[in-house]
Design an enzyme around this catalytic site. Structure first.
Site, PDB file in Angstrom:
ATOM      1  N   CYS A  28      -2.868   4.950   2.733  1.00  0.00           N
ATOM      2  CA  CYS A  28      -3.982   4.011   2.594  1.00  0.00           C
ATOM      3  C   CYS A  28      -4.830   3.999   3.873  1.00  0.00           C
ATOM      4  CB  CYS A  28      -3.462   2.604   2.308  1.00  0.00           C
ATOM      5  SG  CYS A  28      -4.791   1.428   1.974  1.00  0.00           S
ATOM      6  N   CYS A  33      -2.661  -3.053  -3.382  1.00  0.00           N
ATOM      7  CA  CYS A  33      -3.911  -2.870  -2.645  1.00  0.00           C
ATOM      8  C   CYS A  33      -4.964  -2.320  -3.615  1.00  0.00           C
ATOM      9  CB  CYS A  33      -3.684  -1.884  -1.502  1.00  0.00           C
ATOM     10  SG  CYS A  33      -5.174  -1.380  -0.625  1.00  0.00           S
ATOM     11  N   CYS A  91       0.833  -1.208   0.000  1.00  0.00           N
ATOM     12  CA  CYS A  91       0.000   0.000   0.000  1.00  0.00           C
ATOM     13  C   CYS A  91       0.865   1.255   0.000  1.00  0.00           C
ATOM     14  CB  CYS A  91      -0.871   0.058   1.263  1.00  0.00           C
ATOM     15  SG  CYS A  91      -1.998  -1.304   1.486  1.00  0.00           S
ATOM     16  N   CYS A 110      -6.097   1.624  -2.260  1.00  0.00           N
ATOM     17  CA  CYS A 110      -5.284   2.823  -2.496  1.00  0.00           C
ATOM     18  C   CYS A 110      -4.569   2.802  -3.846  1.00  0.00           C
ATOM     19  CB  CYS A 110      -4.278   3.030  -1.376  1.00  0.00           C
ATOM     20  SG  CYS A 110      -2.974   1.788  -1.300  1.00  0.00           S
TER      21      CYS A 110
END
Length: 188
Positions: free
Chosen positions: A42, A69, A38, A72
């Site tokens: 995030c 992810c 991430c 994000c």
């Protein structure tokens, strides 16, 4: 901009815990238990510190078999869904400025509530939807005023104003001139 190597792991961890956007693009973090990496900003649940590993680049995370992810989207260069909504709203208004603009209809087209769209538009553009529509209409009126063959009344209706007095009022607020004054100043 700082470089990832100059930031301590403790500072990186604090950036992750506080979802600090200032660190986006500087480093990434992966969570061993999920296999996901991430951006520091995030908004997903904060992982357990012992399960976190930091990367300087996306390539490092991918090489370590982490996947991006979905929340994000750290693998996308720019991921600003709210900004994208504002851009789409502007595109709709720009294409249809000379007709009556129905914000409820636009919000349904974009799949968001009317109030959410109004807030986002103001936040990202600095203008209310009405101010933006007026700005677009006056901008197009400026172009049409360069043409001698159209009357000011025709221009007002062509760009979407419903009354001449409202056109004069909005035009003067935007440019500091009345449409007649603007046209005459171009003749001089």
């Amino acid at each position: 901009m700082k470089e990832s190597s100059s930031i301590s792991d403790d500072e990186k961890w604090q950036a992750v815990v506080s979802c600090d956007r200032r660190y986006d693009g500087i480093f990434f973090y992966g969570v061993r238990t999920t296999g996901i990496f991430c951006k520091p900003s995030c908004k997903s649940k904060t992982p357990v510190r012992d399960n976190v590993v930091f990367f300087d680049h996306i390539a490092g995370a991918v090489e370590s078999e982490f996947r991006a992810c979905k929340r994000c989207c750290p693998d996308k260069v720019v991921f600003e869904p709210e900004l994208e909504l504002v851009k789409k709203t502007k595109d709709i208004i720009d294409a249809d400025y000379n007709h009556q603009i129905d914000v409820s209809y636009i919000s349904k087209q974009l799949g968001v509530s009317k109030n959410h769209l109004i807030r986002l538009f103001k936040r990202y553009s600095g203008l209310t939807l009405t101010q933006y529509i007026t700005k677009v209409r006056v901008g197009n009126a400026l172009e049409l005023l360069k043409q001698e063959d159209l009357s000011i009344l025709e221009i007002a209706y062509t760009v979407g104003f419903k009354s001449l007095s409202n056109f004069y009022k909005c035009f003067k607020e935007q440019t500091g001139y009345t449409p007649n004054e603007y046209r005459k100043s171009r003749d001089d």
